[in-house]
Motif scaffolding. Structure first.
Motif: not given
Length: 235
Positions: A42-45, A50-51, A69-70
């Motif tokens: 997942l990417a929040d931009g 997030f994996t 998360r990183e």
């Protein structure tokens, strides 16, 4: 094989689970045929990665569990383009897609004396940016700003490296030759018909450096792409 990346603009940094919206859920489950137990990203931009794994493969409300998360380091230097949008929307949409894939940070729709289109369909263009970000497996969404007048841009943007590409037969150097790698960069790309002489003069008086993008006359979106590619590879 790389994990697929999905856009999660409203995910919280400390989230332990996340429910995709209906469109993303449908694409993940129905189109890509992912199912319970599959891992995704997942990417929040905003640089958070997030994996996760799918715990509920509902095609309308897909739920994932956050495993890791990183924060992805941002680009070391900013690449910004102020470009006059064309009357043919498809051409500028193509530019936005490809520039995002290459790694642009900011796009400023530039309103000049010869600009053919001053209004933009922000939602459609934003969707193009999101799609290109995900396709190229990036985690920072470019900032598409509101249209700005030429005079405002040249007077109120103070990037360390400010450039203007124009077609007048005046003294200017090749873009690649004047670039100073490592510096935040803003380049101005004009409309079909180029900037007016007064606009060019005004930019130079504000400290912009005139540059050439080659020996042929390029369409607006092509000039934008050439500039982005050259600057990005110089970083």
């Amino acid at each position: 094989m790389d994990l697929p990346v999905f856009y999660a603009p409203d995910i919280l940094p400390e989230a332990t689970a996340y429910t995709m919206n209906e469109d993303t859920s449908k694409y993940c489950i129905q189109v890509l045929r992912h199912e319970k137990g599959d891992k995704v990203l997942l990417a929040d931009g905003r640089g958070h990665k997030f994996t996760a794994d799918i715990t509920d493969d509902n095609r309308k409300k897909c739920v994932v569990r956050i495993l890791d998360r990183e924060t992805v380091p941002p680009p070391a230097r900013a690449l910004r383009v102020a470009i006059s949008f064309t009357k043919n929307a498809a051409r500028i949409e193509w530019f936005l897609e490809k520039a995002t894939e290459i790694g642009i940070q900011t796009i400023i729709p530039l309103v000049t004396q010869r600009t053919e289109k001053e209004k933009i369909k922000a939602e459609r263009l934003q969707n193009i940016l999101v799609s290109a970000m995900l396709q190229s497996q990036q985690f920072y969404l470019p900032d598409l700003q509101e249209p700005q007048a030429f005079d405002k841009v040249i007077k109120h943007h103070h990037d360390p490296q400010r450039l203007i590409a124009h077609c007048l037969p005046e003294q200017k150097q090749a873009l690649r030759d004047v670039l100073q790698p490592g510096k935040d960069t803003l380049i101005l790309i004009g409309p079909e018909g180029d900037f007016t002489p007064d606009e060019i003069k005004g930019a130079l008086e504000e400290g912009f450096v005139p540059v050439s993008l080659g020996n042929t006359r390029l369409r607006t979106e092509t000039a934008g792409m050439v500039a982005v590619a050259i600057i990005a590879t110089s970083f």
